[in-house]
Write an enzyme that holds these catalytic residues in place. Structure first.
Site, PDB file in Angstrom:
ATOM      1  N   GLY A 155       4.611 -17.079   1.952  1.00 22.06           N
ATOM      2  CA  GLY A 155       4.759 -16.985   3.395  1.00 22.06           C
ATOM      3  C   GLY A 155       5.598 -18.096   3.996  1.00 22.06           C
ATOM      4  O   GLY A 155       5.818 -18.117   5.212  1.00 22.06           O
ATOM      5  N   ASP A 156       6.069 -19.015   3.177  1.00 22.25           N
ATOM      6  CA  ASP A 156       6.848 -20.146   3.675  1.00 22.25           C
ATOM      7  C   ASP A 156       8.250 -19.685   4.072  1.00 22.25           C
ATOM      8  O   ASP A 156       9.000 -19.139   3.253  1.00 22.25           O
ATOM      9  CB  ASP A 156       6.930 -21.231   2.596  1.00 22.25           C
ATOM     10  CG  ASP A 156       7.560 -22.510   3.116  1.00 22.25           C
ATOM     11  OD1 ASP A 156       6.809 -23.392   3.564  1.00 22.25           O
ATOM     12  OD2 ASP A 156       8.804 -22.626   3.080  1.00 22.25           O
ATOM     13  N   VAL A 157       8.625 -19.923   5.323  1.00 23.92           N
ATOM     14  CA  VAL A 157       9.896 -19.411   5.840  1.00 23.92           C
ATOM     15  C   VAL A 157      11.088 -20.066   5.148  1.00 23.92           C
ATOM     16  O   VAL A 157      12.095 -19.399   4.855  1.00 23.92           O
ATOM     17  CB  VAL A 157       9.979 -19.610   7.371  1.00 23.92           C
ATOM     18  CG1 VAL A 157      11.343 -19.212   7.894  1.00 23.92           C
ATOM     19  CG2 VAL A 157       8.891 -18.794   8.067  1.00 23.92           C
ATOM     20  N   TRP A 170      -1.162 -19.962   3.526  1.00 23.30           N
ATOM     21  CA  TRP A 170      -0.102 -20.950   3.296  1.00 23.30           C
ATOM     22  C   TRP A 170      -0.702 -22.348   3.117  1.00 23.30           C
ATOM     23  O   TRP A 170      -0.301 -23.092   2.214  1.00 23.30           O
ATOM     24  CB  TRP A 170       0.878 -20.950   4.467  1.00 23.30           C
ATOM     25  CG  TRP A 170       1.987 -21.947   4.316  1.00 23.30           C
ATOM     26  CD1 TRP A 170       3.199 -21.765   3.699  1.00 23.30           C
ATOM     27  CD2 TRP A 170       1.983 -23.308   4.783  1.00 23.30           C
ATOM     28  NE1 TRP A 170       3.950 -22.925   3.755  1.00 23.30           N
ATOM     29  CE2 TRP A 170       3.222 -23.890   4.418  1.00 23.30           C
ATOM     30  CE3 TRP A 170       1.052 -24.087   5.473  1.00 23.30           C
ATOM     31  CZ2 TRP A 170       3.554 -25.206   4.722  1.00 23.30           C
ATOM     32  CZ3 TRP A 170       1.384 -25.410   5.771  1.00 23.30           C
ATOM     33  CH2 TRP A 170       2.630 -25.954   5.392  1.00 23.30           C
TER      34      TRP A 170
END
Length: 220
Positions: A158-160, A139
């Site tokens: 992968g960034d929420v 990330w």
């Protein structure tokens, strides 16, 4: 510093993305014009990204000011390596972040990565070189390439926040996992970076209550 895409370039990419994907058309319709988030790059840019992680905006400003002053205004690999970890910690850094600052500086000094010519590497090659450094996750590598190198087709799956915005856009019950987010974003090439900015902008607008999700979609 790289030249970021201008308003016209971003607008054109957004129109293409909206025409290509109805899910993004929803986000596009509700998200105002935005600029590309370009930040200073090089060693200093990556080190600052590490320092910022899991720290409040106010705390980062104070810590980074002390780091710059402690390094006599020169946040370079050479300056960091000339201070030991304990000295770096006196600037307000955790022991782990001080060690990561050393690891990144040593990687540059040893030729593992050349921040002066990083643009010569493809996105995949650059991510591989960056993540080979202890303390630099995928990330971090991807967002560094987006924000500090101005790369237009990098997507941090992968960034929420991105995953949640993708869930809203697709009207899904569950947030996509990292692997699923990368796969979902493939259709947005070569504008995945613009798609990420669009989804972040939409996510922020929804969270601030400036726009409402359609069809009664859940924020939870």
């Amino acid at each position: 510093m790289p030249t970021p895409p201008g308003f016209a370039d971003i607008a054109a990419a957004r129109e293409q993305l909206a025409a290509l994907d109805p899910a993004l058309a929803r986000a596009h319709a509700q998200t105002p014009v935005f600029e590309w988030r370009l930040r200073p790059g090089g060693y200093e840019g990556l080190f600052r990204m590490i320092v910022e992680q899991q720290v409040s905006v106010a705390a980062v400003a104070s810590i980074w000011k002390r780091v710059v002053e402690g390094l006599d205004g020169e946040v370079t690999p050479q300056a960091v390596l000339s201070r030991d970890v304990e000295t770096l910690r006196t600037f307000g850094l955790s022991g782990q972040k001080a060690k990561y600052g050393h690891e990144i500086a040593r990687a540059h000094a040893d030729g593992l990565i050349d921040f002066d010519h990083l643009e010569r590497l493809s996105d995949e090659e650059a991510i591989a070189r960056l993540t080979a450094i202890k303390g630099v996750g995928k990330w971090t590598a991807e967002t560094f390439l987006m924000f500090c190198e101005g790369r237009l087709d990098v997507f941090p799956g992968g960034d929420v926040a991105l995953q949640e915005a993708m869930r809203w856009a697709d009207g899904a019950t569950l947030r996509p996992r990292e692997k699923e987010a990368y796969a979902r974003a493939e259709i947005w090439r070569p504008h995945r970076g613009v798609a990420a900015h669009l989804l972040w902008g939409w996510y922020g607008a929804v969270k601030r209550g400036e726009v409402a999700l359609e069809d009664g979609a859940s924020l939870a």
